[in-house]
Design an enzyme around this catalytic site. Structure first.
Site, PDB file in Angstrom:
ATOM      1  N   LYS A  56      48.053 -27.416 -41.870  1.00  0.00           N
ATOM      2  CA  LYS A  56      47.578 -28.401 -40.913  1.00  0.00           C
ATOM      3  C   LYS A  56      47.107 -29.635 -41.680  1.00  0.00           C
ATOM      4  CE  LYS A  56      44.389 -25.853 -39.021  1.00  0.00           C
ATOM      5  NZ  LYS A  56      43.217 -25.350 -38.247  1.00  0.00           N
ATOM      6  N   LYS A  95      52.361 -23.538 -34.059  1.00  0.00           N
ATOM      7  CA  LYS A  95      51.137 -23.639 -33.258  1.00  0.00           C
ATOM      8  C   LYS A  95      51.068 -24.981 -32.537  1.00  0.00           C
ATOM      9  CE  LYS A  95      47.379 -22.623 -35.448  1.00  0.00           C
ATOM     10  NZ  LYS A  95      46.431 -22.642 -36.590  1.00  0.00           N
TER      11      LYS A  95
END
Length: 251
Positions: free
Chosen positions: A29, A87
Site C-alpha cells: 500500500k 483489496k
C-alpha cells in the site's frame, strides 16, 4: 488466523522477507495516499520479486470513489503486477448498491485475468466519520459481488483503533456474517498484541498490522522490525493454542 503485514516500500519488504516464516501475506500500500492508498505497479512487482515465492502479495487499489470502471482498471493493474489479493476500499460508496456495483466490476476484471486471485471488499470501522457504507453491510456486498474476502480497516489514521469504532461484539457479528456467506473475514486498524485474543476467539481469518510491528509502534515514522513480526506471530500462536485447548476441554 493469517498474519498480513504492510510494508511501505521495497526496503521494508526486504525486512518482511527476513521474517517470512512468521507472516503469511505481504501487503502493498501507499500510506500517504490514504488508509488503503494504492502503490505503483512497479513497486508491486519489485515487492513480489523481493519476498519468497510461496508468500502471496496483497495490493490495495485505493480508498476508491464510486467509479466502477476506474476501479476495475486499477484492480486489473494490481493483479497484472503480481498481486494475489486485490483489496478495494469502498470509501466513496454511500449505499450497498454502489458498493456492489464497484465490486462486481472489480471481480470481473480480476477473475477474467486470473481466476485464482482473491478479491477483498474493504469497508471502514469508522464509516460514520466519512459517510461511507455501514461496516456490517460489507459481508453482503462482498458476497453479492462475488468477492472472496470481507474486510474492515480504519479510514482515518489518527491513533484511534478498530475497537474504538466497532465493538468486539460487532466485529464478531461481522465475522459471523462473512462466514455465513462463504467468505473469509479480515480485520485491521491499528491492531495491537492485546487485540489478538479477541480476534482469535471470534474466528478472524486474516489480521492486518503495520504499527504493531514497526519500531516504536509508529506506522508512519517507524520501520518494520523482523523481531517484532516474530513476536507478534508468537502471540498469535499462543492464543490459538489456548483456544484449541479450551475447545478440547469443553468437548
Amino acid at each position: 488466523m493469517l498474519l498480513l503485514i504492510s510494508p511501505d516500500g521495497v526496503e521494508e519488504a526486504l525486512d518482511c522477507a527476513k521474517a517470512a516464516q512468521h507472516l503469511d501475506i505481504v501487503d502493498v500500500k501507499k500510506p500517504d495516499e490514504g488508509s488503503l492508498g494504492a502503490n505503483f505497479p512497479w513497486v508491486i512487482r519489485e515487492i513480489r520479486d523481493a519476498i519468497p515465492a510461496d508468500k502471496p502479495v496483497s495490493a490495495t487499489v485505493g480508498d476508491v470513489p464510486y467509479k466502477p470502471g476506474t476501479v476495475a482498471q486499477a484492480a486489473l493493474g494490481a493483479v497484472v503486477s503480481g498481486a494475489t489479493y486485490i483489496k478495494v476500499g469502498l470509501y466513496g460508496c454511500t449505499t450497498p448498491d454502489q458498493g456492489i456495483d464497484v465490486m462486481r466490476a472489480v471481480v470481473r476484471a480480476v477473475k477474467d485475468h486470473c481466476p485464482e486471485a482473491l478479491v477483498v471488499a474493504s469497508g471502514y470501522a469508522d464509516a460514520h466519520r466519512i459517510g461511507c457504507v455501514n461496516p456490517l453491510a460489507l459481508p453482503d456486498i462482498a458476497a453479492r459481488a462475488g468477492a472472496d474476502v470481507a474486510m474492515l480497516d480504519t479510514a482515518i489514521k489518527d491513533g484511534t483503533r478498530l475497537f474504538d469504532h466497532v465493538s468486539p461484539d460487532a466485529c464478531a457479528e461481522f465475522v459471523r456474517l462473512a462466514h455465513a456467506a462463504g467468505l473469509l473475514a479480515a480485520l485491521a486498524g491499528s491492531i495491537k498484541q492485546a487485540d489478538i485474543g479477541p480476534l482469535t476467539r471470534i474466528g478472524t481469518d486474516i489480521v492486518g498490522v503495520r504499527g504493531a510491528v514497526c519500531e516504536g509502534g509508529d506506522r508512519n515514522t517507524g520501520r518494520i522490525q523482523p523481531h517484532l513480526v516474530a513476536g507478534f506471530r508468537a502471540e498469535m500462536d499462543r492464543y490459538a493454542q489456548e483456544l484449541a485447548a479450551d475447545v478440547t476441554a469443553v468437548s
